[in-house]
Design an enzyme around this catalytic site. Sequence first.
Site, short mmCIF file in Angstrom:
data_model
loop_
_atom_site.label_atom_id
_atom_site.label_comp_id
_atom_site.label_asym_id
_atom_site.label_seq_id
_atom_site.Cartn_x
_atom_site.Cartn_y
_atom_site.Cartn_z
N HIS A 22 0.87 -1.19 0.00
CA HIS A 22 0.00 0.00 0.00
C HIS A 22 0.90 1.23 0.00
O HIS A 22 1.49 1.59 1.02
CB HIS A 22 -0.90 0.01 1.25
CG HIS A 22 -1.87 1.14 1.29
ND1 HIS A 22 -3.21 0.97 1.54
CD2 HIS A 22 -1.71 2.48 1.11
CE1 HIS A 22 -3.83 2.13 1.52
NE2 HIS A 22 -2.92 3.07 1.27
N HIS A 76 1.51 5.37 -1.68
CA HIS A 76 1.11 6.54 -2.47
C HIS A 76 2.36 7.16 -3.07
O HIS A 76 3.25 7.59 -2.33
CB HIS A 76 0.41 7.58 -1.59
CG HIS A 76 -0.87 7.08 -0.98
ND1 HIS A 76 -2.09 7.28 -1.58
CD2 HIS A 76 -1.10 6.39 0.16
CE1 HIS A 76 -3.04 6.73 -0.82
NE2 HIS A 76 -2.46 6.18 0.23
N LEU A 77 2.40 7.19 -4.40
CA LEU A 77 3.56 7.81 -5.07
C LEU A 77 3.21 9.16 -5.69
O LEU A 77 4.10 9.89 -6.13
CB LEU A 77 4.12 6.89 -6.16
CG LEU A 77 4.90 5.66 -5.68
CD1 LEU A 77 5.38 4.84 -6.88
CD2 LEU A 77 6.07 6.05 -4.79
N LYS A 122 -9.32 -0.64 -5.75
CA LYS A 122 -9.36 0.04 -4.45
C LYS A 122 -10.73 0.64 -4.19
O LYS A 122 -11.28 1.36 -5.03
CB LYS A 122 -8.31 1.16 -4.43
CG LYS A 122 -8.33 2.03 -3.19
CD LYS A 122 -7.73 1.33 -1.98
CE LYS A 122 -7.94 2.15 -0.73
NZ LYS A 122 -6.78 2.25 0.12
N HIS A 145 2.80 14.51 1.58
CA HIS A 145 2.11 15.78 1.30
C HIS A 145 3.13 16.89 1.52
O HIS A 145 3.99 16.78 2.39
CB HIS A 145 0.96 16.02 2.28
CG HIS A 145 -0.20 15.10 2.10
ND1 HIS A 145 -1.18 15.31 1.17
CD2 HIS A 145 -0.55 13.97 2.76
CE1 HIS A 145 -2.10 14.34 1.26
NE2 HIS A 145 -1.73 13.51 2.20
#
Length: 347
Positions: free
Chosen positions: A14, A16-17, A99, A250
């Site tokens: 899991h 996030h790129l 997802k 972020h």
Amino acid sequence: MMNEITLLRPDDWHLHLRDGEMLAAVCGHSSHFGRAIIMPNLVPPVVTGQQAADYRDRINAALPKNVTLRPLMTLYLTETTDPADVLRAHRDGVISAVKLYPAGATTNSASGVRDFDKVRPVFEAMAEAGIPLCVHGEVTDPEIDIFDREAVFIDRVLDPVRRKNPGLRVVMEHITTSDGVDYVGAGDDIAATITTHHLVINRNHILVGGIKPHYYCLPVAKRESHRLALRRAATSGDPRFFLGTDSAPHPDTAKESPCGCAGCFTAPNTMSILAHVFEEDGALDRLEGFASRNGPAFYRLPVNGDRIRLVKRDTPAEYPAKITTGAETVTVFDPGFPLYWHVEDPA
Ligand code: DOR
Ligand code: ZN
């Protein structure tokens, strides 16, 4: 005392790129992983097989030459997802999972699912083809307390969906409660990812002594008894639990804000933190199961063919406090303790 351990190369189930400048800045930091399940919550989200293939190509183009990470793509389920497109993308090897974000549950989830009956045909096709459904397991009902949203999701959404769709293979993503541990631990065709940060922080880390935006993520960290349940699950050797970092970068300006967004950026130091955690719990011999074996077993893939080495030294491993992307910085997760376990890659 064990000061050195080699592991089959781990995977991140899991991750996030993001895209563009952020993708370029963060993707090299997952270099120790063989494969990663890539989250599709871009703006706009990755909803078709073609978009997933294009995003995969952008990731491969952004990866530094010496990094062998293989992105395993996912589709973002909407109420208008076409089952035929899902099946085609899976058959062609473009996607590894779908997802599910309940609409409004987290960052960029506005196009998620409100009415689960509308996605029944997709679930049926996925059950038939054995395609895993990765689930963000929180209800979005404003009346439900944020600390109860995972437990209520299991009762109100996840269990009914699984009963109505026998054979649907589900990964409950980033579980944060003993309720999640108990539910997954009792089921068939279900597994769960656990993040690095949820093994380390509880809600006090976010709120005591001033608000700490870099510890805020979703699902939000819960009370200590839940963190301990996650530690027991991760170190138990039960093949249903495996690593999914949910490393979610972020810009600092978006985190350190009156309305800060959710996500912890753990990609750079995850393996050092996990070695610390598993050693603390007397379970270093189970780290390979959690990080390198249980995930591929659930996804029906072979384990990676090479290894990394973790070595405990007298001086802590050094990780940057922040990385840079364009004009912005991204803060690296601070576990709050020195990291004596160094990663040697290749082993
Ligand atoms: O903390 C989180 N950040 N949780 C999610 O589910 C999404 C993620 C993100 O995309 O930033
Ligand atoms: Zn995530």
